[in-house]
Scaffold this motif. Structure first.
Motif, PDB file in Angstrom:
ATOM      1  N   GLN A  81       7.525   6.171  -6.743  1.00 61.58           N
ATOM      2  CA  GLN A  81       7.931   5.034  -7.756  1.00 61.58           C
ATOM      3  C   GLN A  81       6.864   4.687  -8.650  1.00 61.58           C
ATOM      4  OE1 GLN A  81       9.318   0.367  -6.821  1.00 61.58           O
ATOM      5  NE2 GLN A  81       7.596   0.437  -5.837  1.00 61.58           N
ATOM      6  N   GLY A  82       6.646   4.105  -9.421  1.00 64.49           N
ATOM      7  CA  GLY A  82       5.001   4.014 -10.983  1.00 64.49           C
ATOM      8  C   GLY A  82       5.349   4.557 -11.892  1.00 64.49           C
ATOM      9  N   PRO A  83       4.991   4.865 -12.956  1.00 64.96           N
ATOM     10  CA  PRO A  83       5.286   5.931 -13.911  1.00 64.96           C
ATOM     11  C   PRO A  83       3.825   6.585 -14.158  1.00 64.96           C
ATOM     12  CG  PRO A  83       4.166   3.406 -13.986  1.00 64.96           C
ATOM     13  CD  PRO A  83       4.971   2.965 -13.193  1.00 64.96           C
ATOM     14  N   ASP A  84       3.003   6.375 -13.264  1.00 68.24           N
ATOM     15  CA  ASP A  84       1.668   7.474 -13.563  1.00 68.24           C
ATOM     16  C   ASP A  84       1.913   8.344 -12.436  1.00 68.24           C
ATOM     17  OD1 ASP A  84       0.074   6.258 -15.324  1.00 68.24           O
ATOM     18  OD2 ASP A  84      -0.376   4.528 -14.331  1.00 68.24           O
ATOM     19  N   ASP A 105       9.742   6.696   6.089  1.00 61.97           N
ATOM     20  CA  ASP A 105       9.469   4.752   5.591  1.00 61.97           C
ATOM     21  C   ASP A 105       7.942   4.760   5.101  1.00 61.97           C
ATOM     22  OD1 ASP A 105      12.194   4.590   6.788  1.00 61.97           O
ATOM     23  OD2 ASP A 105      11.052   4.644   9.115  1.00 61.97           O
ATOM     24  N   CYS A 106       7.927   5.552   4.164  1.00 65.87           N
ATOM     25  CA  CYS A 106       6.747   5.084   3.742  1.00 65.87           C
ATOM     26  C   CYS A 106       6.432   4.571   1.853  1.00 65.87           C
ATOM     27  CB  CYS A 106       6.080   6.434   3.558  1.00 65.87           C
ATOM     28  SG  CYS A 106       4.631   6.559   5.060  1.00 65.87           S
ATOM     29  N   SER A 107       5.934   3.949   1.625  1.00 69.78           N
ATOM     30  CA  SER A 107       6.702   4.058  -0.492  1.00 69.78           C
ATOM     31  C   SER A 107       5.012   4.450  -0.895  1.00 69.78           C
ATOM     32  CB  SER A 107       6.699   2.233  -0.059  1.00 69.78           C
ATOM     33  OG  SER A 107       5.630   1.539   0.224  1.00 69.78           O
ATOM     34  N   PHE A 108       5.283   4.399  -1.881  1.00 73.82           N
ATOM     35  CA  PHE A 108       3.736   5.615  -2.908  1.00 73.82           C
ATOM     36  C   PHE A 108       4.118   4.775  -4.116  1.00 73.82           C
ATOM     37  CE2 PHE A 108       5.705   8.473   0.376  1.00 73.82           C
ATOM     38  CZ  PHE A 108       4.652   8.605   1.153  1.00 73.82           C
ATOM     39  N   LEU A 109       2.977   4.394  -4.221  1.00 74.55           N
ATOM     40  CA  LEU A 109       3.169   3.455  -5.833  1.00 74.55           C
ATOM     41  C   LEU A 109       2.304   3.974  -6.387  1.00 74.55           C
ATOM     42  CD1 LEU A 109       3.973   1.445  -8.294  1.00 74.55           C
ATOM     43  CD2 LEU A 109       2.882  -0.007  -6.968  1.00 74.55           C
ATOM     44  N   ASN A 110       2.477   5.208  -7.612  1.00 71.23           N
ATOM     45  CA  ASN A 110       1.369   5.603  -8.856  1.00 71.23           C
ATOM     46  C   ASN A 110       0.778   6.455  -8.026  1.00 71.23           C
ATOM     47  OD1 ASN A 110       2.802   4.490 -11.236  1.00 71.23           O
ATOM     48  ND2 ASN A 110       0.955   2.121 -10.448  1.00 71.23           N
ATOM     49  N   CYS A 111       1.248   7.643  -7.056  1.00 76.51           N
ATOM     50  CA  CYS A 111      -0.061   8.394  -5.886  1.00 76.51           C
ATOM     51  C   CYS A 111       0.075   9.655  -7.169  1.00 76.51           C
ATOM     52  CB  CYS A 111       0.719   8.182  -5.077  1.00 76.51           C
ATOM     53  SG  CYS A 111       0.465   6.759  -3.885  1.00 76.51           S
ATOM     54  N   HIS A 112      -0.483  10.290  -6.464  1.00 73.10           N
ATOM     55  CA  HIS A 112      -0.336  11.581  -6.633  1.00 73.10           C
ATOM     56  C   HIS A 112      -0.506  12.728  -5.927  1.00 73.10           C
ATOM     57  CE1 HIS A 112      -3.117  14.918  -9.451  1.00 73.10           C
ATOM     58  NE2 HIS A 112      -2.490  15.860  -8.742  1.00 73.10           N
ATOM     59  N   LEU A 127       4.084   3.578   6.391  1.00 74.52           N
ATOM     60  CA  LEU A 127       2.639   3.357   5.678  1.00 74.52           C
ATOM     61  C   LEU A 127       2.913   2.947   4.109  1.00 74.52           C
ATOM     62  CD1 LEU A 127       0.378   5.651   7.071  1.00 74.52           C
ATOM     63  CD2 LEU A 127       1.203   3.145   7.781  1.00 74.52           C
ATOM     64  N   HIS A 128       1.807   2.630   3.733  1.00 75.74           N
ATOM     65  CA  HIS A 128       1.802   1.906   1.617  1.00 75.74           C
ATOM     66  C   HIS A 128       1.201   2.297   1.117  1.00 75.74           C
ATOM     67  CE1 HIS A 128       5.492  -0.756   3.158  1.00 75.74           C
ATOM     68  NE2 HIS A 128       4.930  -1.380   3.972  1.00 75.74           N
ATOM     69  N   TYR A 129       1.003   3.429   0.232  1.00 81.01           N
ATOM     70  CA  TYR A 129       0.070   4.159  -0.483  1.00 81.01           C
ATOM     71  C   TYR A 129       0.595   3.294  -1.969  1.00 81.01           C
ATOM     72  CZ  TYR A 129      -0.037   7.359   3.078  1.00 81.01           C
ATOM     73  OH  TYR A 129       0.076   7.882   4.916  1.00 81.01           O
ATOM     74  N   TYR A 130      -1.185   2.692  -2.954  1.00 80.96           N
ATOM     75  CA  TYR A 130      -1.220   2.965  -3.772  1.00 80.96           C
ATOM     76  C   TYR A 130      -2.092   3.237  -4.528  1.00 80.96           C
ATOM     77  CZ  TYR A 130      -2.134  -0.468  -8.102  1.00 80.96           C
ATOM     78  OH  TYR A 130      -2.360  -0.886  -8.697  1.00 80.96           O
ATOM     79  N   ARG A 131      -2.232   4.371  -5.797  1.00 83.93           N
ATOM     80  CA  ARG A 131      -2.890   5.159  -6.560  1.00 83.93           C
ATOM     81  C   ARG A 131      -3.893   6.020  -5.450  1.00 83.93           C
ATOM     82  NH1 ARG A 131      -2.566   4.212 -11.553  1.00 83.93           N
ATOM     83  NH2 ARG A 131      -1.863   2.265 -12.788  1.00 83.93           N
ATOM     84  N   LYS A 132      -2.904   6.684  -4.638  1.00 82.46           N
ATOM     85  CA  LYS A 132      -3.427   7.741  -3.666  1.00 82.46           C
ATOM     86  C   LYS A 132      -3.261   8.978  -4.127  1.00 82.46           C
ATOM     87  CE  LYS A 132      -5.881   4.130  -1.216  1.00 82.46           C
ATOM     88  NZ  LYS A 132      -7.048   4.554  -0.505  1.00 82.46           N
ATOM     89  N   MET A 133      -4.182   9.775  -3.120  1.00 80.87           N
ATOM     90  CA  MET A 133      -4.100  11.820  -3.783  1.00 80.87           C
ATOM     91  C   MET A 133      -3.263  11.866  -2.490  1.00 80.87           C
ATOM     92  SD  MET A 133      -4.639  14.593  -4.900  1.00 80.87           S
ATOM     93  CE  MET A 133      -6.121  14.355  -6.256  1.00 80.87           C
ATOM     94  N   ILE A 134      -2.644  12.345  -2.358  1.00 84.67           N
ATOM     95  CA  ILE A 134      -1.664  12.378  -1.566  1.00 84.67           C
ATOM     96  C   ILE A 134      -1.503  14.396  -0.793  1.00 84.67           C
ATOM     97  CG2 ILE A 134       0.781  12.287   0.132  1.00 84.67           C
ATOM     98  CD1 ILE A 134      -0.808  10.175  -0.674  1.00 84.67           C
ATOM     99  N   PRO A 135      -2.256  14.559   0.094  1.00 82.96           N
ATOM    100  CA  PRO A 135      -1.691  16.111  -0.126  1.00 82.96           C
ATOM    101  C   PRO A 135      -0.934  16.300   0.713  1.00 82.96           C
ATOM    102  CG  PRO A 135      -3.892  15.092   1.793  1.00 82.96           C
ATOM    103  CD  PRO A 135      -3.018  14.552   0.158  1.00 82.96           C
ATOM    104  N   LEU A 136       0.194  16.805   0.807  1.00 83.28           N
ATOM    105  CA  LEU A 136       1.865  17.017   1.555  1.00 83.28           C
ATOM    106  C   LEU A 136       1.726  18.148   2.691  1.00 83.28           C
ATOM    107  CD1 LEU A 136       3.898  15.956  -1.682  1.00 83.28           C
ATOM    108  CD2 LEU A 136       3.301  14.848   0.213  1.00 83.28           C
ATOM    109  N   ASP A 137       1.478  18.987   2.692  1.00 84.11           N
ATOM    110  CA  ASP A 137       1.358  19.932   3.352  1.00 84.11           C
ATOM    111  C   ASP A 137       1.193  19.854   4.382  1.00 84.11           C
ATOM    112  OD1 ASP A 137       2.801  21.706   1.076  1.00 84.11           O
ATOM    113  OD2 ASP A 137       0.457  22.414   0.825  1.00 84.11           O
TER     114      ASP A 137
END
Length: 82
Positions: free
Chosen positions: A63-66, A40-47, A24-34
């Protein structure tokens, strides 16, 4: 294996699959990890948020500065040791 045991095993395997996120690909999402596994996912500027530190990131691109990692509860206590 008895039919009841086999049914319980199938239910547990189904629950584990629901906890796995794959490709999956996430962009500017809040990601609860627990309790989750990301493969094989990608995260750009996620929290990202973790309270327990019980998660798996396997072959993921972050990746991403935010991008933000937020530690709460017991996970925060561990980060304070550093």
């Amino acid at each position: 294996m008895s039919p009841v045991s086999q049914g319980v095993l199938q239910a547990l395997l189904g629950a584990l699959e629901r906890l796995t996120r794959r490709g999956l690909h996430y962009y500017r999402k809040m990601i609860p990890l627990d309790g989750l596994t990301f493969i094989d996912c990608s995260f750009l500027n996620c929290h990202f948020v973790t309270k327990t530190g019980t998660f798996t990131l396997q072959n993921c691109l972050i990746q991403g500065p935010d991008t933000v990692f937020e530690y709460q509860g017991p996970a925060f206590k561990v980060t304070r040791l550093y």
